[in-house]
Design an enzyme around this catalytic site. Structure first.
Site, PDB file in Angstrom:
ATOM      1  N   ARG A 225       0.828  -1.209   0.000  1.00  0.00           N
ATOM      2  CA  ARG A 225       0.000   0.000   0.000  1.00  0.00           C
ATOM      3  C   ARG A 225       0.855   1.249   0.000  1.00  0.00           C
ATOM      4  O   ARG A 225       1.917   1.284   0.613  1.00  0.00           O
ATOM      5  CB  ARG A 225      -0.896   0.036   1.246  1.00  0.00           C
ATOM      6  CG  ARG A 225      -1.801   1.270   1.296  1.00  0.00           C
ATOM      7  CD  ARG A 225      -2.462   1.443   2.639  1.00  0.00           C
ATOM      8  NE  ARG A 225      -1.526   1.762   3.715  1.00  0.00           N
ATOM      9  CZ  ARG A 225      -1.027   2.973   3.959  1.00  0.00           C
ATOM     10  NH1 ARG A 225      -1.342   3.997   3.186  1.00  0.00           N
ATOM     11  NH2 ARG A 225      -0.190   3.164   4.961  1.00  0.00           N
ATOM     12  N   VAL A 226       0.356   2.260  -0.708  1.00  0.00           N
ATOM     13  CA  VAL A 226       0.901   3.613  -0.612  1.00  0.00           C
ATOM     14  C   VAL A 226      -0.275   4.562  -0.416  1.00  0.00           C
ATOM     15  O   VAL A 226      -1.424   4.205  -0.672  1.00  0.00           O
ATOM     16  CB  VAL A 226       1.727   4.026  -1.862  1.00  0.00           C
ATOM     17  CG1 VAL A 226       3.019   3.228  -1.944  1.00  0.00           C
ATOM     18  CG2 VAL A 226       0.915   3.892  -3.135  1.00  0.00           C
ATOM     19  N   SER A 227       0.024   5.783   0.017  1.00  0.00           N
ATOM     20  CA  SER A 227      -1.037   6.732   0.354  1.00  0.00           C
ATOM     21  C   SER A 227      -1.642   7.440  -0.848  1.00  0.00           C
ATOM     22  O   SER A 227      -2.811   7.805  -0.822  1.00  0.00           O
ATOM     23  CB  SER A 227      -0.505   7.783   1.333  1.00  0.00           C
ATOM     24  OG  SER A 227      -0.105   7.147   2.526  1.00  0.00           O
ATOM     25  N   SER A 228      -0.843   7.660  -1.902  1.00  0.00           N
ATOM     26  CA  SER A 228      -1.368   8.407  -3.048  1.00  0.00           C
ATOM     27  C   SER A 228      -0.749   7.904  -4.349  1.00  0.00           C
ATOM     28  O   SER A 228       0.260   7.196  -4.345  1.00  0.00           O
ATOM     29  CB  SER A 228      -1.067   9.898  -2.883  1.00  0.00           C
ATOM     30  OG  SER A 228       0.332  10.116  -2.982  1.00  0.00           O
TER      31      SER A 228
ATOM     32  N   GLN B 210       2.933   8.196  -5.210  1.00  0.00           N
ATOM     33  CA  GLN B 210       3.901   7.246  -4.653  1.00  0.00           C
ATOM     34  C   GLN B 210       3.878   5.904  -5.387  1.00  0.00           C
ATOM     35  O   GLN B 210       4.308   4.894  -4.849  1.00  0.00           O
ATOM     36  CB  GLN B 210       3.592   7.023  -3.168  1.00  0.00           C
ATOM     37  CG  GLN B 210       3.716   8.273  -2.333  1.00  0.00           C
ATOM     38  CD  GLN B 210       3.150   8.067  -0.937  1.00  0.00           C
ATOM     39  OE1 GLN B 210       2.067   7.528  -0.772  1.00  0.00           O
ATOM     40  NE2 GLN B 210       3.906   8.506   0.063  1.00  0.00           N
TER      41      GLN B 210
END
Length: 191
Positions: A65-68, A71
């Site tokens: 997972r990444v936040s946005s 990324q």
């Protein structure tokens, strides 16, 4: 919600005598509840799962997972690492805040855990899975799938003050981003 079944079905599946079943009940080896009429109902599914007799093919999962979307390169690095080191594991990817508990991939992972399909979940860092609620997700995986979570890189031990400070900053960042996003949307709508 657990499915409780009658004694006859339990005896057929476990191939035991009814007195053996009662002894199992007395020792707390099998969960039982009584109906209003006094009949016993057994949680056979839980017994089979807890004793590795459920015959479900369990999977290893790599969660990335990444936040946005900015990324995406980091997400690709996580996926590359997982594919190299855990080639037989299924990879679930998410792009979204670690505070958001309604991410598509996370919900898929939780449903798989509830269905008893997970042997192990691998994440690069603890907060890749969730910023808050990690222990709850871990409990769901352990309770329903008898699985575990493996964290590849553990952060250095933080003092409680450092941990709270980091958490508050993360929460503030999420809400500032939401506010800025709403402002941006209003400006675009005016143009």
């Amino acid at each position: 919600m657990p499915k409780y079944v009658r004694r006859k079905e339990v005896l057929e599946v476990l191939k035991v005598h009814y007195q053996t079943l009662y002894r199992m009940e007395e020792k707390g080896l099998i969960e039982v509840k009584r109906t209003n009429g006094g009949h016993r109902l057994y949680n056979l599914e839980k017994y089979l799962r807890d004793n590795g007799l459920d015959n479900k093919e369990k999977k290893g999962i790599c969660y990335c997972r990444v936040s946005s979307k900015k990324q995406i390169k980091d997400l690709n690095r996580q996926v590359e690492y997982m594919e190299k080191n855990y080639p037989e594991y299924e990879i679930i990817k998410d792009i979204g805040s670690g505070i958001n508990m309604e991410r598509k991939g996370l919900l898929q992972l939780i449903q798989m855990a509830i269905d008893g399909e997970i042997s192990e979940v691998v994440v690069t860092y603890k907060d890749r899975l969730a910023r808050f609620g990690f222990e709850l997700i871990e409990w769901i995986i352990k309770t329903y799938s008898n699985g575990q979570i493996k964290i590849i890189h553990k952060r250095e031990e933080e003092t409680p003050e450092e941990e709270i400070t980091r958490d508050i900053l993360q929460i503030m960042n999420v809400y500032v981003a939401k506010i800025n996003g709403k402002k941006s949307g209003k400006l675009k709508a005016k143009k």
